[in-house]
Write an enzyme that holds these catalytic residues in place. Structure first.
Site, PDB file in Angstrom:
ATOM      1  N   THR A  72      -0.557 -17.256   3.574  1.00 15.23           N
ATOM      2  CA  THR A  72      -0.462 -15.979   2.651  1.00 15.23           C
ATOM      3  C   THR A  72       0.983 -15.504   2.992  1.00 15.23           C
ATOM      4  O   THR A  72       1.726 -15.148   2.066  1.00 15.23           O
ATOM      5  CB  THR A  72      -1.287 -15.035   3.175  1.00 15.23           C
ATOM      6  OG1 THR A  72      -2.531 -15.561   3.080  1.00 15.23           O
ATOM      7  CG2 THR A  72      -1.178 -13.611   2.462  1.00 15.23           C
TER       8      THR A  72
ATOM      9  N   GLY B  85      -1.661   2.343   2.560  1.00 17.50           N
ATOM     10  CA  GLY B  85      -0.944   1.453   3.651  1.00 17.50           C
ATOM     11  C   GLY B  85      -0.020   0.956   3.543  1.00 17.50           C
ATOM     12  O   GLY B  85       0.773   1.102   2.526  1.00 17.50           O
TER      13      GLY B  85
ATOM     14  N   HIS C 222      30.275   1.326  17.830  1.00 13.75           N
ATOM     15  CA  HIS C 222      30.577   2.260  16.752  1.00 13.75           C
ATOM     16  C   HIS C 222      31.450   1.798  15.786  1.00 13.75           C
ATOM     17  O   HIS C 222      32.401   1.230  16.073  1.00 13.75           O
ATOM     18  CB  HIS C 222      31.280   3.508  17.752  1.00 13.75           C
ATOM     19  CG  HIS C 222      31.700   4.467  16.523  1.00 13.75           C
ATOM     20  ND1 HIS C 222      30.947   5.695  16.169  1.00 13.75           N
ATOM     21  CD2 HIS C 222      32.742   5.002  16.184  1.00 13.75           C
ATOM     22  CE1 HIS C 222      31.424   6.566  15.325  1.00 13.75           C
ATOM     23  NE2 HIS C 222      32.672   6.051  15.190  1.00 13.75           N
TER      24      HIS C 222
HETATM   25  P1  NAI Z   1      -3.745  -1.004   5.681  1.00 13.93           P
HETATM   26  O1  NAI Z   1      -4.888  -1.052   6.481  1.00 13.93           O
HETATM   27  O2  NAI Z   1      -2.346  -0.929   5.984  1.00 13.93           O
HETATM   28  O3  NAI Z   1      -4.046   0.146   4.830  1.00 13.93           O
HETATM   29  C1  NAI Z   1      -5.248   0.461   3.916  1.00 13.93           C
HETATM   30  C2  NAI Z   1      -5.312   1.781   3.406  1.00 13.93           C
HETATM   31  O4  NAI Z   1      -6.325   1.954   2.332  1.00 13.93           O
HETATM   32  C3  NAI Z   1      -5.469   2.755   4.452  1.00 13.93           C
HETATM   33  O5  NAI Z   1      -4.313   3.843   4.386  1.00 13.93           O
HETATM   34  C4  NAI Z   1      -6.794   3.257   4.227  1.00 13.93           C
HETATM   35  O6  NAI Z   1      -7.061   4.766   4.812  1.00 13.93           O
HETATM   36  C5  NAI Z   1      -6.780   3.266   2.972  1.00 13.93           C
HETATM   37  N1  NAI Z   1      -8.139   3.138   2.140  1.00 13.93           N
HETATM   38  C6  NAI Z   1      -9.303   2.403   2.632  1.00 13.93           C
HETATM   39  N2  NAI Z   1     -10.543   2.652   1.862  1.00 13.93           N
HETATM   40  C7  NAI Z   1     -10.031   3.466   0.746  1.00 13.93           C
HETATM   41  C8  NAI Z   1     -10.660   3.968  -0.208  1.00 13.93           C
HETATM   42  N3  NAI Z   1     -12.143   3.589  -0.381  1.00 13.93           N
HETATM   43  N4  NAI Z   1      -9.895   4.719  -1.062  1.00 13.93           N
HETATM   44  C9  NAI Z   1      -8.722   4.941  -0.932  1.00 13.93           C
HETATM   45  N5  NAI Z   1      -8.229   4.416   0.255  1.00 13.93           N
HETATM   46  C10 NAI Z   1      -8.848   3.808   1.109  1.00 13.93           C
HETATM   47  O7  NAI Z   1      -4.165  -2.354   4.429  1.00 13.93           O
HETATM   48  P2  NAI Z   1      -3.135  -2.998   3.615  1.00 13.93           P
HETATM   49  O8  NAI Z   1      -2.038  -2.078   3.263  1.00 13.93           O
HETATM   50  O9  NAI Z   1      -3.942  -3.483   2.571  1.00 13.93           O
HETATM   51  O10 NAI Z   1      -2.666  -4.302   4.459  1.00 13.93           O
HETATM   52  C11 NAI Z   1      -3.293  -5.145   4.912  1.00 13.93           C
HETATM   53  C12 NAI Z   1      -3.001  -5.869   6.163  1.00 13.93           C
HETATM   54  O11 NAI Z   1      -1.628  -6.659   6.102  1.00 13.93           O
HETATM   55  C13 NAI Z   1      -2.568  -4.648   7.121  1.00 13.93           C
HETATM   56  O12 NAI Z   1      -3.147  -5.154   8.176  1.00 13.93           O
HETATM   57  C14 NAI Z   1      -1.075  -4.745   7.237  1.00 13.93           C
HETATM   58  O13 NAI Z   1      -0.697  -4.638   8.604  1.00 13.93           O
HETATM   59  C15 NAI Z   1      -0.826  -6.094   6.796  1.00 13.93           C
HETATM   60  N6  NAI Z   1       0.361  -6.097   6.273  1.00 13.93           N
HETATM   61  C16 NAI Z   1       1.710  -5.945   6.997  1.00 13.93           C
HETATM   62  C17 NAI Z   1       2.756  -5.829   6.241  1.00 13.93           C
HETATM   63  C18 NAI Z   1       3.991  -5.482   7.249  1.00 13.93           C
HETATM   64  O14 NAI Z   1       3.872  -5.772   8.366  1.00 13.93           O
HETATM   65  N7  NAI Z   1       4.926  -5.219   6.509  1.00 13.93           N
HETATM   66  C19 NAI Z   1       2.984  -6.044   4.700  1.00 13.93           C
HETATM   67  C20 NAI Z   1       1.867  -6.172   4.110  1.00 13.93           C
HETATM   68  C21 NAI Z   1       0.517  -6.213   4.995  1.00 13.93           C
END
Ligand code: NAI
Length: 463
Positions: free
Chosen positions: A42, A179, A442
């Protein structure tokens, strides 16, 4: 006679391919099963790498449109060629996935093409062929979660995968979930001209991060033009040929409203992906969230079968999976090793970036740990001013008694890179004073970290 390996890894994402390379480096005869045409999982194909390519390109577009003029650069009429931008992203992905192919050849790792099914400990079936191995490593990652009754069609209702492939800039987009994915992809399309609304169930974005950082991030993203509907949930989606009508309701219940958008991005989290592995048949236990249960040596409930990465407990992050892959390979070689999840940094690649390692202030309060906090803004840093990027701050939390660094939280330019200093200091059990006494070049952004460390002892110089 089946082909026999020391190790078969299932899944060639950052967890799996890194585990395979380390096993091969240690002299194990290694194969890696991957059902996707290209290696990298992915992360390389439809996650971290393509999103960073679009983040990078869209940041430059925004800078050219909004910041160049103030620095005396005239670029004429700014235009967007989305097809070329997508082509650039695809080239980045191809270069990365081809790179893993090269590394597999270099390390003499067999790439078994197809979906792997574990028949029993020591046996993996790929297509109609069965392969044997002393150890099997499951590194099958995770898959997107949707909401009940809402189907992701990757056209109008998209996951991050579809959001990386849009053929034109949508006029409007609703992102469900504030998120990491929602904010990263939401900011890409906002920069390219889309009106973005984020619907988040909780009362703030980025759950799990330090509260002060969350507040600052929300303020900045609002200023950038993203709309937020917090404490709200989507209960229904109706797709027409033109758009999607969403029914949005307060999280606590109440009157619903309808929001119409060209595109809906589903970003409410991911779940472990173990479909088709045959785990129930061979007795590999899962926890209540579908994650493969392992011991501290990554061994599952079946001897000789191991699991790492998004499919097990811990943050769903590529670098966490990579570290587990290396540790597991070394354990299989008879060495020792373990991972401290508290030392796994998290980075959100929005602009400004957001990064963190260790405990948040809220966690320290909950644990009853006495701490001192030092904070320093990018606004007071010469380099940040010269870059025209002064939003955000660095916050360091140190033990009140020993000064040991317990957590570092950053929002600002390039903080995805700056966090690495904090991780290193924490790995060495360092103190805020250690950071403060270390010479920082710096003018650099790193001086903000040094000043935040000085602020822990209430003696920052430049504020
Ligand atoms: P996430 O867990 O970061 O965020 C999901 C969000 O959706 C949360 O804020 C939650 O409260 C909200 N949510 C849940 N159910 C909901 C609903 N019914 N209605 C509205 N809001 C709702 O998950 P995300 O962004 O999908 O990412 C998935 C995974 O991928 C995470 O574990 C993340 O750490 C990882 N990831 C990491 C990245 C990075 O390190 N830069 C980049 C992309 C993904």
């Amino acid at each position: 006679m089946a082909d026999k390996y020391d190790v078969i890894v299932i899944g060639a994402g950052p967890g799996g391919y890194v585990a395979a390379i380390r096993c091969a480096q240690l002299g194990m005869k290694t194969a890696c099963v991957e059902k996707r045409e290209t290696l990298g999982g992915t992360c390389l194909n439809v996650g971290c790498i393509p999103s960073k390519a679009l983040l990078s390109a869209s940041e430059k577009y925004e800078e050219a449109g909004h910041h160049f003029k103030g620095m005396g650069i005239e670029v004429g009429k700014l235009g967007l060629d989305l097809k070329t931008m997508m082509g650039f992203k695809d080239e980045v992905v191809e270069a990365n996935t081809k790179g893993i192919e090269f590394l597999f050849k270099k390390n003499k790792i067999d790439h078994l093409k197809g979906a792997g099914e574990i028949i029993e400990a020591g046996k993996v079936k790929v297509g109609d062929k069965t392969y044997e191995a002393d150890s099997i490593i499951i590194a099958t990652g995770s898959d997107v979660i949707s909401l009940p009754g809402i189907e992701i069609d990757e056209k109008k209702i998209v996951s991050s995968t579809g959001a990386l492939e849009l053929s034109e800039v949508p006029k409007s987009m609703v992102v469900i979930g504030g998120g990491v994915i929602g904010l990263e992809m939401g900011t890409v399309w906002r920069r390219l001209g889309t009106k973005v609304t984020v619907v988040e169930f909780l009362d703030n974005i980025l759950p799990g991060m330090d509260e002060e950082i969350r507040k600052e991030a929300l303020k900045i993203f609002k200023k950038q033009g993203i709309d937020f509907k917090l404490s709200s949930k989507v209960t229904k989606a109706v797709t027409t040929s033109q758009n999607v009508a969403l029914q949005v309701e307060p999280a606590a219940g109440g009157d619903t409203e309808s929001i119409v958008a060209d595109i809906v991005l589903m970003a409410v989290g991911r779940k472990p992906y173990t479909d088709g592995l045959g785990l129930d048949k061979i007795g590999v236990d899962l926890d209540e969230r579908g994650r493969i249960k392992t011991d501290e040596f990554f061994e599952t409930s079946v001897e000789g079968i191991y699991a790492i990465g998004d499919a097990i407990i811990g943050p769903m992050l590529a670098h966490k999976a990579e570290d587990e892959g290396v540790i597991l390979a070394e354990l299989l070689d008879g060495q020792t090793g373990h991972i401290d999840y508290n030392m796994v940094p998290g980075v959100v690649y929005t602009w400004p970036e957001i990064s963190a390692v260790g405990k948040t202030e809220e966690q320290l309060k909950e644990d009853g740990v006495k701490y001192n906090a030092g904070k320093f803004p990018f606004m007071a840093n010469g380099r940040a001013r010269a870059m025209g990027m002064t939003e955000g701050f660095v916050k360091i939390l140190a033990d009140a008694e020993t000064d040991k660094v317990l957590g570092v939280h950053m929002i600002g330019p390039n903080v995805g890179e700056l966090i690495s200093e904090a991780v290193t200091v924490m790995e060495f059990d360092g103190s805020a004073e250690d950071i403060a006494r270390t010479c920082h070049a710096h003018p650099t952004l790193t001086e903000v970290t040094k000043e935040a460390a000085l602020a822990v002892d209430k003696r920052p110089i430049h504020i």
